[in-house]
Scaffold this active site. Structure first.
Site, PDB file in Angstrom:
ATOM      1  N   GLY A  44     -13.189  90.838  -3.321  1.00 32.61           N
ATOM      2  CA  GLY A  44     -11.913  91.406  -3.747  1.00 32.61           C
ATOM      3  C   GLY A  44     -10.782  90.504  -3.300  1.00 32.61           C
ATOM      4  O   GLY A  44     -10.923  89.741  -2.345  1.00 32.61           O
ATOM      5  N   GLN A  49      -2.251  88.289  -1.100  1.00 36.82           N
ATOM      6  CA  GLN A  49      -3.073  87.251  -0.458  1.00 36.82           C
ATOM      7  C   GLN A  49      -2.883  85.879  -1.095  1.00 36.82           C
ATOM      8  O   GLN A  49      -3.315  84.871  -0.521  1.00 36.82           O
ATOM      9  CB  GLN A  49      -4.554  87.625  -0.514  1.00 36.82           C
ATOM     10  CG  GLN A  49      -4.919  88.814   0.367  1.00 36.82           C
ATOM     11  CD  GLN A  49      -6.403  89.081   0.301  1.00 36.82           C
ATOM     12  OE1 GLN A  49      -6.887  89.750  -0.599  1.00 36.82           O
ATOM     13  NE2 GLN A  49      -7.140  88.531   1.252  1.00 36.82           N
ATOM     14  N   CYS A  89     -12.353  89.481   5.431  1.00 38.44           N
ATOM     15  CA  CYS A  89     -11.191  89.313   4.570  1.00 38.44           C
ATOM     16  C   CYS A  89     -10.924  87.820   4.397  1.00 38.44           C
ATOM     17  O   CYS A  89     -10.989  87.066   5.372  1.00 38.44           O
ATOM     18  CB  CYS A  89      -9.983  89.989   5.221  1.00 38.44           C
ATOM     19  SG  CYS A  89      -8.483  89.872   4.256  1.00 38.44           S
ATOM     20  N   LEU A  90     -10.620  87.408   3.166  1.00 37.20           N
ATOM     21  CA  LEU A  90     -10.358  85.985   2.925  1.00 37.20           C
ATOM     22  C   LEU A  90      -9.102  85.503   3.653  1.00 37.20           C
ATOM     23  O   LEU A  90      -8.940  84.298   3.864  1.00 37.20           O
ATOM     24  CB  LEU A  90     -10.233  85.715   1.417  1.00 37.20           C
ATOM     25  CG  LEU A  90     -11.514  85.914   0.592  1.00 37.20           C
ATOM     26  CD1 LEU A  90     -11.232  85.687  -0.886  1.00 37.20           C
ATOM     27  CD2 LEU A  90     -12.627  85.006   1.081  1.00 37.20           C
ATOM     28  N   HIS A 131      -9.785  98.601   0.919  1.00 40.10           N
ATOM     29  CA  HIS A 131      -9.363  97.387   1.629  1.00 40.10           C
ATOM     30  C   HIS A 131      -8.272  96.666   0.817  1.00 40.10           C
ATOM     31  O   HIS A 131      -7.260  96.229   1.371  1.00 40.10           O
ATOM     32  CB  HIS A 131     -10.597  96.494   1.831  1.00 40.10           C
ATOM     33  CG  HIS A 131     -10.338  95.171   2.478  1.00 40.10           C
ATOM     34  ND1 HIS A 131     -10.865  94.834   3.706  1.00 40.10           N
ATOM     35  CD2 HIS A 131      -9.623  94.094   2.071  1.00 40.10           C
ATOM     36  CE1 HIS A 131     -10.467  93.608   4.020  1.00 40.10           C
ATOM     37  NE2 HIS A 131      -9.723  93.136   3.045  1.00 40.10           N
ATOM     38  N   GLU A 132      -8.471  96.580  -0.507  1.00 46.23           N
ATOM     39  CA  GLU A 132      -7.494  95.871  -1.349  1.00 46.23           C
ATOM     40  C   GLU A 132      -6.189  96.650  -1.458  1.00 46.23           C
ATOM     41  O   GLU A 132      -5.103  96.063  -1.431  1.00 46.23           O
ATOM     42  CB  GLU A 132      -8.075  95.585  -2.739  1.00 46.23           C
ATOM     43  CG  GLU A 132      -9.321  94.702  -2.760  1.00 46.23           C
ATOM     44  CD  GLU A 132      -9.231  93.474  -1.868  1.00 46.23           C
ATOM     45  OE1 GLU A 132      -8.137  92.888  -1.747  1.00 46.23           O
ATOM     46  OE2 GLU A 132     -10.259  93.104  -1.269  1.00 46.23           O
ATOM     47  N   HIS A 135      -4.037  96.035   1.417  1.00 46.77           N
ATOM     48  CA  HIS A 135      -3.280  94.777   1.329  1.00 46.77           C
ATOM     49  C   HIS A 135      -1.940  95.002   0.632  1.00 46.77           C
ATOM     50  O   HIS A 135      -0.942  94.369   0.977  1.00 46.77           O
ATOM     51  CB  HIS A 135      -4.064  93.724   0.538  1.00 46.77           C
ATOM     52  CG  HIS A 135      -5.041  92.936   1.365  1.00 46.77           C
ATOM     53  ND1 HIS A 135      -4.669  92.212   2.466  1.00 46.77           N
ATOM     54  CD2 HIS A 135      -6.381  92.759   1.233  1.00 46.77           C
ATOM     55  CE1 HIS A 135      -5.739  91.614   2.987  1.00 46.77           C
ATOM     56  NE2 HIS A 135      -6.794  91.937   2.259  1.00 46.77           N
TER      57      HIS A 135
HETATM   58 NI    NI Z   1      -8.770  91.346   2.546  1.00 45.35          NI
END
Ligand code: NI
Length: 167
Positions: A44, A49, A89-90, A131-132, A135
């Site tokens: 995701g 991000q 997480c990226l 999670h997204e 963000h």
């Molecule tokens: Ni993340």
């Protein structure tokens, strides 16, 4: 390829704005976000991000029952249960922590054609979506951890940054 913003970048900590118009620019952004997500092997990716404070995320949990999906202006309309599961997480590469979240959710939003979207999700899909959406509200998964666990991960993070700057 879009640059992924890392922990410490203020764009990750602000509340993203509602998308007012779903146009070609937004579709192009979503396409590039998918490419970036696949290249980085994430499941995701939310627009903040990649430095864009708008309420949009893309996801693909790589399971047959769940198609790749871009969601605009997502809202959780139902939630139930509770489940702990590991998340990464990226924007915090290398860090993993177990987060407790509702086990089942229903979200509503819009797709990239501006059509209403309703997704019922459980397990990994529910976790990924929450999670997204976090963000989009400036929340990172480490915020859900106990202070001790968060401190541990953050010191790991700082150590890693130091090592990288020495290279
Ligand atoms: Ni993340």
């Amino acid at each position: 390829m879009l640059d992924i913003r890392l922990l410490g970048d203020s764009v990750l900590r602000q509340r993203a704005e509602e998308v007012e118009e779903i146009d070609d620019d937004l579709r192009q952004l979503a396409e590039e976000m998918f490419e970036t997500m696949y290249t980085e092997e994430g499941i995701g990716l939310a627009a903040p991000q990649v430095g864009v404070p708008k309420r949009l995320f893309v996801m693909d949990i790589r399971e047959d029952e769940a198609e790749p999906q871009a969601v605009v202006n997502p809202v959780v309309v139902e939630q139930s249960g509770s489940e702990r599961g590991e998340e990464g997480c990226l924007s915090l590469p290398g860090l993993i922590g177990a987060v407790e979240r509702p086990a089942k959710i229903v979200i509503e939003g819009l797709d990239l054609d501006g059509k209403p979207l309703r997704i019922e999700a459980s397990d990994l899909l529910a976790r990924c979506i929450q999670h997204e959406i976090d963000h989009l509200d400036g929340i990172l998964f480490i915020d859900h951890l106990s202070p001790i666990k968060r401190k541990m991960l953050l010191s790991k993070w700082k150590k890693r940054l130091k090592e990288e700057s020495r290279r």
